[in-house]
Write a protein that holds these residues in place. Structure first.
Motif, PDB file in Angstrom:
ATOM      1  N   TYR A   1      12.019 -23.932 -32.305  1.00 41.56           N
ATOM      2  CA  TYR A   1      12.684 -22.650 -32.505  1.00 41.56           C
ATOM      3  C   TYR A   1      11.849 -21.538 -31.879  1.00 41.56           C
ATOM      4  CZ  TYR A   1      15.223 -25.388 -35.912  1.00 41.56           C
ATOM      5  OH  TYR A   1      15.973 -26.362 -36.510  1.00 41.56           O
ATOM      6  N   ILE A   2      12.459 -20.381 -31.692  1.00 41.51           N
ATOM      7  CA  ILE A   2      11.786 -19.196 -31.166  1.00 41.51           C
ATOM      8  C   ILE A   2      11.889 -18.124 -32.231  1.00 41.51           C
ATOM      9  CG2 ILE A   2      11.820 -17.443 -29.350  1.00 41.51           C
ATOM     10  CD1 ILE A   2      13.369 -19.534 -27.620  1.00 41.51           C
ATOM     11  N   ASP A   3      10.788 -17.393 -32.475  1.00 43.24           N
ATOM     12  CA  ASP A   3      10.898 -16.269 -33.414  1.00 43.24           C
ATOM     13  C   ASP A   3      10.724 -14.948 -32.672  1.00 43.24           C
ATOM     14  OD1 ASP A   3       8.365 -14.949 -33.582  1.00 43.24           O
ATOM     15  OD2 ASP A   3       7.665 -16.259 -35.147  1.00 43.24           O
ATOM     16  N   THR A   4      11.230 -13.893 -33.291  1.00 42.92           N
ATOM     17  CA  THR A   4      11.239 -12.571 -32.655  1.00 42.92           C
ATOM     18  C   THR A   4      10.141 -11.652 -33.158  1.00 42.92           C
ATOM     19  OG1 THR A   4      12.769 -11.643 -34.282  1.00 42.92           O
ATOM     20  CG2 THR A   4      13.743 -12.712 -32.335  1.00 42.92           C
TER      21      THR A   4
ATOM     22  N   GLY B   1       8.013 -21.114 -31.607  1.00 45.42           N
ATOM     23  CA  GLY B   1       7.381 -20.319 -30.546  1.00 45.42           C
ATOM     24  C   GLY B   1       7.397 -18.867 -30.970  1.00 45.42           C
ATOM     25  N   GLY B   2       6.255 -18.372 -31.398  1.00 46.65           N
ATOM     26  CA  GLY B   2       6.157 -17.000 -31.898  1.00 46.65           C
ATOM     27  C   GLY B   2       6.226 -15.957 -30.808  1.00 46.65           C
ATOM     28  N   HIS B   3       6.548 -14.746 -31.222  1.00 41.70           N
ATOM     29  CA  HIS B   3       6.572 -13.575 -30.330  1.00 41.70           C
ATOM     30  C   HIS B   3       7.452 -13.815 -29.116  1.00 41.70           C
ATOM     31  CE1 HIS B   3       3.393 -11.905 -32.808  1.00 41.70           C
ATOM     32  NE2 HIS B   3       2.723 -13.030 -32.654  1.00 41.70           N
ATOM     33  N   ILE B   4       8.632 -14.339 -29.341  1.00 45.46           N
ATOM     34  CA  ILE B   4       9.659 -14.676 -28.347  1.00 45.46           C
ATOM     35  C   ILE B   4       9.151 -15.589 -27.232  1.00 45.46           C
ATOM     36  CG2 ILE B   4      11.067 -12.643 -28.864  1.00 45.46           C
ATOM     37  CD1 ILE B   4      10.180 -11.439 -26.208  1.00 45.46           C
TER      38      ILE B   4
ATOM     39  N   VAL C   1      16.992 -19.243 -32.915  1.00 46.46           N
ATOM     40  CA  VAL C   1      16.122 -18.061 -32.896  1.00 46.46           C
ATOM     41  C   VAL C   1      15.991 -17.523 -34.315  1.00 46.46           C
ATOM     42  CG1 VAL C   1      15.785 -15.743 -31.949  1.00 46.46           C
ATOM     43  CG2 VAL C   1      16.784 -17.530 -30.517  1.00 46.46           C
ATOM     44  N   LEU C   2      14.747 -17.340 -34.745  1.00 52.59           N
ATOM     45  CA  LEU C   2      14.445 -16.862 -36.091  1.00 52.59           C
ATOM     46  C   LEU C   2      14.005 -15.411 -36.028  1.00 52.59           C
ATOM     47  CD1 LEU C   2      12.233 -19.931 -37.049  1.00 52.59           C
ATOM     48  CD2 LEU C   2      14.651 -19.608 -37.561  1.00 52.59           C
ATOM     49  N   PHE C   3      14.563 -14.586 -36.891  1.00 52.77           N
ATOM     50  CA  PHE C   3      14.164 -13.183 -36.954  1.00 52.77           C
ATOM     51  C   PHE C   3      12.796 -13.067 -37.610  1.00 52.77           C
ATOM     52  CE2 PHE C   3      14.018  -9.231 -39.470  1.00 52.77           C
ATOM     53  CZ  PHE C   3      14.036  -8.321 -38.421  1.00 52.77           C
ATOM     54  N   GLY C   4      11.913 -12.324 -36.991  1.00 52.50           N
ATOM     55  CA  GLY C   4      10.596 -12.052 -37.547  1.00 52.50           C
ATOM     56  C   GLY C   4      10.220 -10.601 -37.289  1.00 52.50           C
TER      57      GLY C   4
END
Length: 68
Positions: free
Chosen positions: A24-27, A2-5, A51-54
């Motif tokens: 997962y969720i990315d930031t 899930g991009g952009h939180i 949560v993945l750092f982006g």
């Protein structure tokens, strides 16, 4: 992922990531100081590995994304 939180469905993204092993969720596109409180709570509690750092490079550099 899930991009952009997961915005504007961050709460729902947290629920789906909690329930499903491969979600997962990315930031990306958010600086650390803009993370919603519910996402920060999720990261600090049971979502640490979900949560993945982006960064959204090149529009947001890694150093900028980490600013708090």
């Amino acid at each position: 992922v899930g991009g952009h939180i997961g915005y504007p469905w961050t709460e729902e993204a947290i629920a789906v990531a909690t329930k499903n092993e491969n979600v997962y969720i990315d930031t990306s596109a958010y600086t650390a100081n803009r993370y919603p409180d519910n996402l920060v709570k999720f990261i600090k509690e049971h979502g640490r590995t979900k949560v993945l750092f982006g960064t959204n490079y090149p529009m947001l550099l890694p150093a900028q994304a980490l600013k708090h």
